[in-house]
Design a protein around this motif. Structure first.
Motif, PDB file in Angstrom:
ATOM      1  N   LEU A   1       0.826  -1.206   0.000  1.00 12.26           N
ATOM      2  CA  LEU A   1       0.000   0.000   0.000  1.00 12.26           C
ATOM      3  C   LEU A   1       0.861   1.257   0.000  1.00 12.26           C
ATOM      4  N   VAL A   2       0.400   2.282  -0.710  1.00 16.45           N
ATOM      5  CA  VAL A   2       1.000   3.604  -0.539  1.00 16.45           C
ATOM      6  C   VAL A   2      -0.127   4.556  -0.172  1.00 16.45           C
ATOM      7  N   LEU A   3       0.124   5.335   0.870  1.00 19.61           N
ATOM      8  CA  LEU A   3      -0.902   6.241   1.406  1.00 19.61           C
ATOM      9  C   LEU A   3      -0.536   7.676   1.029  1.00 19.61           C
ATOM     10  N   VAL A   4      -1.344   8.262   0.165  1.00 19.43           N
ATOM     11  CA  VAL A   4      -1.106   9.638  -0.275  1.00 19.43           C
ATOM     12  C   VAL A   4      -1.821  10.569   0.704  1.00 19.43           C
ATOM     13  N   MET A   5      -1.056  11.356   1.444  1.00 22.80           N
ATOM     14  CA  MET A   5      -1.664  12.320   2.372  1.00 22.80           C
ATOM     15  C   MET A   5      -2.084  13.555   1.592  1.00 22.80           C
TER      16      MET A   5
END
Ligand code: DX5
Ligand code: ZN
Length: 211
Positions: free
Chosen positions: A132-136
């Motif tokens: 997963l990559v979490l884009v803030m």
């Protein structure tokens, strides 16, 4: 279809059991847990003991977002508390590759979160270790902030960068029906939402409005 991860940060903490049950009934796909340490972000929330006590309430996956310096100190206790995915901040660790390996070794899904000002190339050499990559799309630390538009381009770039991997793209901060639509068209797989889910008692309608 996009998955919705309500953030418990906007829930009524005196009624966590009822809140989690209501989210499950309303069609939430996972529970997003915002863990803050008062150092990486200027705010404090909760940790493993509370997560352990809410774990029996639901079978929904627990998606832990660690806004914490030295996150590796928490991995084991969070794994025992029953989280399913640990996302750490790229800005909070020096040895990103090592820390991701530690999460995977515990049998958990591993994610990296990127602050609005962080270049997506930070994850270029650890793609094989990522779920997963979490884009803030806000500066982390608080619920209820406004969506930062540059996140949309970042999602598009990440979509291309991760096309040969099974990495989910999650977006967090200022998500409402309008910003959700932009993120979904850009390629987001999971939307985190606090304010937009808890703004009225009708969580089901609020969740559906985001999809
Ligand atoms: C911000 C947290 C978010 C936040 C989202 O630091 O990571 O998960 O709770 O809240 P809203 O949806 O209100 O922006
Ligand atoms: Zn979060």
């Amino acid at each position: 279809m996009v998955l919705i991860a309500p953030s418990l940060l906007s829930a009524d903490f005196s009624r966590l059991k009822e809140e989690i049950t209501a989210l499950e009934k309303a069609g939430a796909d996972m529970i997003h847990l915002d863990i803050m340490d008062g150092h990486f972000v200027p705010n404090l929330t909760f940790g493993a003991p509370i997560i352990k006590s809410i774990r029996p309430i639901t079978n929904l996956p627990f998606d832990a977002h660690l806004m914490v310096q030295n996150p590796e100190n928490l991995f084991e206790s969070l794994a025992h508390a029953g989280v399913n995915c640990i996302t750490i901040h790229a800005e909070a660790v020096t040895h990103l590759d090592r820390v991701l390996t530690q999460i995977k070794t515990l049998g958990l899904r591993a994610g990296v979160a990127l602050n609005p000002s962080t270049d997506e190339n930070k994850i270029k050499y650890v793609l094989d270790k990522l779920d997963l990559v979490l884009v803030m799309t806000v500066n982390p630390g608080f619920g209820g902030q406004s969506f930062i538009q540059s996140g949309v381009t970042k999602i598009e770039r990440l979509k291309k960068m991760t096309k040969d991997y099974s990495i989910k793209i999650e977006v967090d901060g200022g998500i409402n029906p309008l910003t959700a639509a932009a993120c979904i068209s850009a390629g987001a797989d999971i939307l985190v939402a606090g304010t937009a889910v808890f703004k009225t008692n009708d969580y089901q309608t609020n969740i559906q409005a985001l999809r």
